[in-house]
Design a protein around this motif. Structure first.
Motif, PDB file in Angstrom:
ATOM      1  N   PRO A 162      83.462  42.750  25.404  1.00  0.00           N
ATOM      2  CA  PRO A 162      82.623  43.132  26.533  1.00  0.00           C
ATOM      3  C   PRO A 162      81.233  43.596  26.114  1.00  0.00           C
ATOM      4  N   GLU A 163      81.093  44.184  24.898  1.00  0.00           N
ATOM      5  CA  GLU A 163      79.768  44.535  24.392  1.00  0.00           C
ATOM      6  C   GLU A 163      79.825  44.538  22.864  1.00  0.00           C
ATOM      7  N   PRO A 164      78.719  44.215  22.210  1.00  0.00           N
ATOM      8  CA  PRO A 164      78.706  44.206  20.745  1.00  0.00           C
ATOM      9  C   PRO A 164      79.000  45.590  20.156  1.00  0.00           C
ATOM     10  N   HIS A 165      79.664  45.585  19.005  1.00  0.00           N
ATOM     11  CA  HIS A 165      80.003  46.849  18.353  1.00  0.00           C
ATOM     12  C   HIS A 165      78.762  47.669  18.010  1.00  0.00           C
ATOM     13  N   LEU A 166      77.686  47.006  17.632  1.00  0.00           N
ATOM     14  CA  LEU A 166      76.479  47.764  17.291  1.00  0.00           C
ATOM     15  C   LEU A 166      75.950  48.547  18.482  1.00  0.00           C
ATOM     16  N   VAL A 167      76.037  47.971  19.653  1.00  0.00           N
ATOM     17  CA  VAL A 167      75.599  48.673  20.867  1.00  0.00           C
ATOM     18  C   VAL A 167      76.518  49.860  21.127  1.00  0.00           C
ATOM     19  N   GLU A 168      77.818  49.608  21.025  1.00  0.00           N
ATOM     20  CA  GLU A 168      78.804  50.670  21.268  1.00  0.00           C
ATOM     21  C   GLU A 168      78.668  51.802  20.247  1.00  0.00           C
ATOM     22  N   LYS A 169      78.577  51.452  18.970  1.00  0.00           N
ATOM     23  CA  LYS A 169      78.510  52.470  17.915  1.00  0.00           C
ATOM     24  C   LYS A 169      77.177  53.228  17.950  1.00  0.00           C
ATOM     25  N   THR A 170      76.096  52.542  18.291  1.00  0.00           N
ATOM     26  CA  THR A 170      74.803  53.218  18.414  1.00  0.00           C
ATOM     27  C   THR A 170      74.838  54.215  19.564  1.00  0.00           C
ATOM     28  N   ARG A 171      75.451  53.818  20.657  1.00  0.00           N
ATOM     29  CA  ARG A 171      75.592  54.734  21.796  1.00  0.00           C
ATOM     30  C   ARG A 171      76.427  55.950  21.395  1.00  0.00           C
ATOM     31  N   MET A 172      77.516  55.705  20.667  1.00  0.00           N
ATOM     32  CA  MET A 172      78.358  56.809  20.195  1.00  0.00           C
ATOM     33  C   MET A 172      77.569  57.732  19.263  1.00  0.00           C
ATOM     34  N   LEU A 173      76.760  57.146  18.385  1.00  0.00           N
ATOM     35  CA  LEU A 173      75.945  57.930  17.455  1.00  0.00           C
ATOM     36  C   LEU A 173      74.942  58.797  18.195  1.00  0.00           C
ATOM     37  N   MET A 174      74.302  58.233  19.213  1.00  0.00           N
ATOM     38  CA  MET A 174      73.294  58.970  19.984  1.00  0.00           C
ATOM     39  C   MET A 174      73.913  60.138  20.760  1.00  0.00           C
ATOM     40  N   HIS A 175      75.188  59.980  21.157  1.00  0.00           N
ATOM     41  CA  HIS A 175      75.857  61.038  21.919  1.00  0.00           C
ATOM     42  C   HIS A 175      76.668  61.976  21.018  1.00  0.00           C
ATOM     43  N   GLU A 184      79.260  61.216  19.195  1.00  0.00           N
ATOM     44  CA  GLU A 184      80.686  60.899  19.271  1.00  0.00           C
ATOM     45  C   GLU A 184      81.167  60.031  18.109  1.00  0.00           C
ATOM     46  N   LEU A 185      80.294  59.719  17.178  1.00  0.00           N
ATOM     47  CA  LEU A 185      80.655  58.855  16.057  1.00  0.00           C
ATOM     48  C   LEU A 185      81.227  59.737  14.943  1.00  0.00           C
ATOM     49  N   THR A 186      82.494  60.097  15.070  1.00  0.00           N
ATOM     50  CA  THR A 186      83.108  61.037  14.133  1.00  0.00           C
ATOM     51  C   THR A 186      84.264  60.430  13.350  1.00  0.00           C
ATOM     52  N   ARG A 187      84.936  59.452  13.892  1.00  0.00           N
ATOM     53  CA  ARG A 187      86.081  58.860  13.191  1.00  0.00           C
ATOM     54  C   ARG A 187      85.596  58.001  12.030  1.00  0.00           C
ATOM     55  N   PRO A 188      86.243  58.107  10.866  1.00  0.00           N
ATOM     56  CA  PRO A 188      85.839  57.303   9.706  1.00  0.00           C
ATOM     57  C   PRO A 188      85.849  55.803   9.986  1.00  0.00           C
ATOM     58  N   LEU A 189      86.789  55.339  10.783  1.00  0.00           N
ATOM     59  CA  LEU A 189      86.855  53.918  11.102  1.00  0.00           C
ATOM     60  C   LEU A 189      85.626  53.475  11.889  1.00  0.00           C
ATOM     61  N   ASP A 190      85.155  54.290  12.808  1.00  0.00           N
ATOM     62  CA  ASP A 190      83.958  53.964  13.583  1.00  0.00           C
ATOM     63  C   ASP A 190      82.710  53.939  12.704  1.00  0.00           C
ATOM     64  N   ILE A 191      82.624  54.894  11.766  1.00  0.00           N
ATOM     65  CA  ILE A 191      81.482  54.938  10.856  1.00  0.00           C
ATOM     66  C   ILE A 191      81.485  53.706   9.947  1.00  0.00           C
ATOM     67  N   PHE A 192      82.668  53.344   9.415  1.00  0.00           N
ATOM     68  CA  PHE A 192      82.793  52.141   8.605  1.00  0.00           C
ATOM     69  C   PHE A 192      82.403  50.910   9.417  1.00  0.00           C
ATOM     70  N   ASP A 193      82.859  50.845  10.651  1.00  0.00           N
ATOM     71  CA  ASP A 193      82.567  49.708  11.514  1.00  0.00           C
ATOM     72  C   ASP A 193      81.064  49.560  11.746  1.00  0.00           C
ATOM     73  N   LEU A 194      80.376  50.671  11.942  1.00  0.00           N
ATOM     74  CA  LEU A 194      78.930  50.639  12.125  1.00  0.00           C
ATOM     75  C   LEU A 194      78.252  50.059  10.888  1.00  0.00           C
ATOM     76  N   PHE A 195      78.605  50.565   9.700  1.00  0.00           N
ATOM     77  CA  PHE A 195      77.998  50.059   8.463  1.00  0.00           C
ATOM     78  C   PHE A 195      78.388  48.609   8.187  1.00  0.00           C
ATOM     79  N   PHE A 196      79.616  48.225   8.538  1.00  0.00           N
ATOM     80  CA  PHE A 196      80.067  46.854   8.344  1.00  0.00           C
ATOM     81  C   PHE A 196      79.222  45.884   9.164  1.00  0.00           C
ATOM     82  N   HIS A 197      78.966  46.234  10.405  1.00  0.00           N
ATOM     83  CA  HIS A 197      78.190  45.355  11.276  1.00  0.00           C
ATOM     84  C   HIS A 197      76.694  45.403  10.963  1.00  0.00           C
ATOM     85  N   LEU A 198      76.226  46.470  10.321  1.00  0.00           N
ATOM     86  CA  LEU A 198      74.821  46.576   9.934  1.00  0.00           C
ATOM     87  C   LEU A 198      74.527  45.974   8.558  1.00  0.00           C
ATOM     88  N   ALA A 199      75.545  45.739   7.755  1.00  0.00           N
ATOM     89  CA  ALA A 199      75.356  45.303   6.367  1.00  0.00           C
ATOM     90  C   ALA A 199      74.475  44.059   6.222  1.00  0.00           C
TER      91      ALA A 199
END
Length: 77
Positions: A27-40, A42-57
């Motif tokens: 429904p939406e790209p992970h980068l959009v979702e993770k960036t929104r979580m970071l701005m609020h 809410e980006l605290t789970r290690p899996l979410d942080i890994f996912d953000l770096f994986f998609h940004l690599a």
């Protein structure tokens, strides 16, 4: 390190950046979702942080390659 980046092609990095940057397409790209979580905050789970770096690599690799190949870096006064 510069040798490593010289072997990476721009088309490969651009395609990888677009595909991983926009995946999943619905429904939406992970980068959009993770960036929104970071701005609020809410980006605290290690899996979410890994996912953000994986998609940004690929984008980070592309930016590093562009920075290393700038013409001003090779010119001497």
């Amino acid at each position: 390190m510069k040798r490593f980046f010289s072997h990476l092609s721009y088309p490969l990095l651009i395609v990888a950046t677009l595909l991983l940057g926009l995946a999943p397409f619905a429904p939406e790209p992970h980068l959009v979702e993770k960036t929104r979580m970071l701005m609020h905050g809410e980006l605290t789970r290690p899996l979410d942080i890994f996912d953000l770096f994986f998609h940004l690599a690929p984008a980070l690799l592309l930016l590093i390659k562009l920075a290393l190949e700038q013409p001003w870096r090779h010119s001497k006064p």
